[in-house]
Design an enzyme around this catalytic site. Structure first.
Site, PDB file in Angstrom:
ATOM      1  N   LYS A  96     -12.617  -1.549   0.081  1.00  0.00           N
ATOM      2  CA  LYS A  96     -11.821  -0.725  -0.836  1.00  0.00           C
ATOM      3  C   LYS A  96     -12.523  -0.685  -2.202  1.00  0.00           C
ATOM      4  O   LYS A  96     -13.583  -0.083  -2.314  1.00  0.00           O
ATOM      5  CB  LYS A  96     -10.379  -1.228  -0.875  1.00  0.00           C
ATOM      6  CG  LYS A  96      -9.680  -0.860   0.448  1.00  0.00           C
ATOM      7  CD  LYS A  96      -8.256  -1.329   0.586  1.00  0.00           C
ATOM      8  CE  LYS A  96      -7.680  -0.804   1.904  1.00  0.00           C
ATOM      9  NZ  LYS A  96      -6.894  -1.761   2.644  1.00  0.00           N
ATOM     10  N   SER A 130       0.798  -1.230   0.000  1.00  0.00           N
ATOM     11  CA  SER A 130       0.000   0.000   0.000  1.00  0.00           C
ATOM     12  C   SER A 130       0.829   1.278   0.000  1.00  0.00           C
ATOM     13  O   SER A 130       0.366   2.305  -0.471  1.00  0.00           O
ATOM     14  CB  SER A 130      -0.940  -0.005   1.196  1.00  0.00           C
ATOM     15  OG  SER A 130      -0.196  -0.048   2.399  1.00  0.00           O
ATOM     16  N   HIS A 160      -5.523  -4.346  -1.803  1.00  0.00           N
ATOM     17  CA  HIS A 160      -5.253  -3.282  -2.770  1.00  0.00           C
ATOM     18  C   HIS A 160      -5.172  -3.837  -4.197  1.00  0.00           C
ATOM     19  O   HIS A 160      -4.389  -3.350  -5.009  1.00  0.00           O
ATOM     20  CB  HIS A 160      -3.958  -2.550  -2.420  1.00  0.00           C
ATOM     21  CG  HIS A 160      -4.110  -1.597  -1.282  1.00  0.00           C
ATOM     22  ND1 HIS A 160      -4.771  -0.393  -1.388  1.00  0.00           N
ATOM     23  CD2 HIS A 160      -3.717  -1.687   0.007  1.00  0.00           C
ATOM     24  CE1 HIS A 160      -4.761   0.231  -0.226  1.00  0.00           C
ATOM     25  NE2 HIS A 160      -4.123  -0.532   0.638  1.00  0.00           N
TER      26      HIS A 160
HETATM   27  C1  LIG Z   1      -6.840  -2.181   4.096  1.00  0.00           C
HETATM   28  C2  LIG Z   1      -6.070  -3.420   4.284  1.00  0.00           C
HETATM   29  C3  LIG Z   1      -6.453  -4.377   5.230  1.00  0.00           C
HETATM   30  C4  LIG Z   1      -7.605  -4.151   6.180  1.00  0.00           C
HETATM   31  O1  LIG Z   1      -8.833  -4.178   5.504  1.00  0.00           O
HETATM   32  P1  LIG Z   1     -10.169  -3.894   6.325  1.00  0.00           P
HETATM   33  O2  LIG Z   1     -11.238  -4.643   5.614  1.00  0.00           O
HETATM   34  O3  LIG Z   1     -10.361  -2.412   6.302  1.00  0.00           O
HETATM   35  O4  LIG Z   1      -9.940  -4.390   7.725  1.00  0.00           O
HETATM   36  C5  LIG Z   1      -5.746  -5.563   5.310  1.00  0.00           C
HETATM   37  N1  LIG Z   1      -4.688  -5.800   4.491  1.00  0.00           N
HETATM   38  C6  LIG Z   1      -4.267  -4.876   3.594  1.00  0.00           C
HETATM   39  C7  LIG Z   1      -3.103  -5.182   2.707  1.00  0.00           C
HETATM   40  C8  LIG Z   1      -4.948  -3.666   3.463  1.00  0.00           C
HETATM   41  O5  LIG Z   1      -4.513  -2.760   2.582  1.00  0.00           O
END
Ligand SMILES: *Cc1c(COP(=O)(O)O)cnc(C)c1O
Length: 397
Positions: A241, A184, A212
């Site tokens: 996301k 990220s 992502h």
């Molecule tokens: C955003 C993210 C998470 C957490 O996701 P949520 O559903 O908001 O808990 C976990 N792993 C990665 C790589 C992320 O970017």
């Protein structure tokens, strides 16, 4: 009231603030989207994980409303007591079919999916080989598990092989390699063809966290593994996301793995089932993402990223290379990154500066994120604001 405790907490907060590391909450008074309302005005938004622009899409919102009408606000129960609704089964089937897996299990968040994944499946006889830049939730999930831990320098395939060799030499029963599908902070995509080949050589499993990536990388947006044309054994991901942006996580795997997780994964057993509105919104997002409209959105996202990259490079900015809609603008100094983001907001563009400890010292940056909902005008306006701020702050000439 124990005053010493509260004094210590206040001192710790003051210390965070003194280091310039306080993360304030910016309050938004509109739907998530390419343009948002904050501080009494409308600004362009370049820091959401809203890759396909579905978070504010009325069809997604209304699908959530319909599910809430049908099933209520929620289950008031965990899944195995009286909290499994028809729409949970539909969503589990939909995400498994979309990503090409036998089965899936839902969690309240991807954080919980990663937190609950390892402990039921791996014991002290097993080994987890983890990329050093993996998401905090993978790190926590690995900590909760009794398997032996091995860490490889991020995307360093020689180090990965060394760790696999060591795990085999230490007599591991099962080995699993765990990696983010896309990292990220940098937008780098995991080197999955090499990871898969090494996994096969050392008889290891591959687990990818595609938070992502799901919805927009690879054919039909199936994710980082599809982007590279390889198969992986376990995928964890989020509905928070690209897939609608509501919330909720999932694990896709074989049926026995999913069945065992349903018996043993603690965030699944001891936490409320996903709300019906979230399931409804996520189902609609999957429907859009996997179809022809998804192809058009992904093409727009790629075009937006290319336009931003091209114009920013032309303007003299130092970007990290890549093909992901996360595009970091490298600034180096932490204070500069903060001042830069503040100036950008004055210029009508909301972006965030990231510095240590989120990224290595001296590598502070503005992390921009493109969305399919951005128009070329939005991209051009953002580049113009970057150029103005960049000249004022001496980043470009
Ligand atoms: C955003 C993210 C998470 C957490 O996701 P949520 O559903 O908001 O808990 C976990 N792993 C990665 C790589 C992320 O970017």
């Amino acid at each position: 009231m124990p005053t010493a405790f509260h004094t210590r907490i206040a001192a710790e907060l003051a210390e965070i603030d003194a280091q310039g590391l306080t993360k304030p909450e910016r309050v938004i008074h509109s739907r998530q989207g390419p343009v948002i309302e904050t501080g009494g005005r409308r600004v362009l938004n370049f820091c959401a994980n809203n890759y396909l622009g579905l978070a504010g899409d009325s069809r997604v919102v209304q699908a959530g409303d319909r599910a809430a009408e049908a099933y209520g606000a929620g289950t008031a129960s965990v899944r195995f007591i009286c909290g499994t609704l028809g729409i949970h089964k539909t969503l589990e089937r939909a995400i498994a079919d979309y990503l090409g897996f036998e089965d899936a299990i839902l969690f309240a968040a991807a954080f919980d999916a990663n937190g609950g994944l390892f402990e039921p499946l791996f014991g002290p006889e097993d080994a987890i080989v983890s990329d050093s830049l993996n998401h905090a939730s993978i790190i926590d999930g690995v900590r909760l598990c009794k398997a032996k831990r091995y860490r490889f320098a991020t995307s360093d395939m020689a180090d990965l092989e060394a760790q696999l060799k060591q795990a085999r030499a230490d007599g591991a029963r099962d080995i699993i390699i765990a990696t983010d599908g896309a990292f990220s902070m940098d937008g780098y995509i995991a080197r999955l063809p090499e990871i898969r080949a090494l996994a096969d050589r050392y008889d290891a499993l591959v687990m990818v966290d595609d938070c992502h990536a799901t919805g927009f990388l690879g054919p039909q947006g199936k994710g980082s593994f599809a982007h590279h044309g390889v198969t992986v054994d376990i995928v964890t991901g989020t509905f928070g996301k690209a897939l609608g942006g509501a919330m909720g996580g999932f694990i896709c795997a074989t049926t026995p793995v999913v069945e065992l997780l349903k018996q043993r994964a603690r965030p699944y057993l001891f936490s409320n089932a996903l709300a019906p509105s979230v399931c409804g919104a996520s189902l609609e997002a999957i429907r859009i993402a996997q179809g022809e409209e998804g192809d058009a959105l992904r093409a727009q996202l790629v075009a937006n990223a290319a336009r931003f990259r091209g114009a920013m490079t032309e303007a003299g900015f130092n970007l990290l290379p890549g093909e992901h809609p996360i595009i970091p603008v490298m600034l180096g100094d932490a204070r500069l990154a903060q001042d830069f983001a503040a100036r950008m907001l004055e210029l009508g563009v909301y972006v965030i500066g990231f510095s240590f400890p989120v990224v290595p010292r001296g590598q502070a940056r503005i992390r921009t994120q493109m969305s399919a909902a951005h128009t070329f005008d939005h991209i051009d306006e953002a580049v113009a604001a970057f150029t103005t701020a960049g000249k004022e702050l001496g980043v470009i000439r």
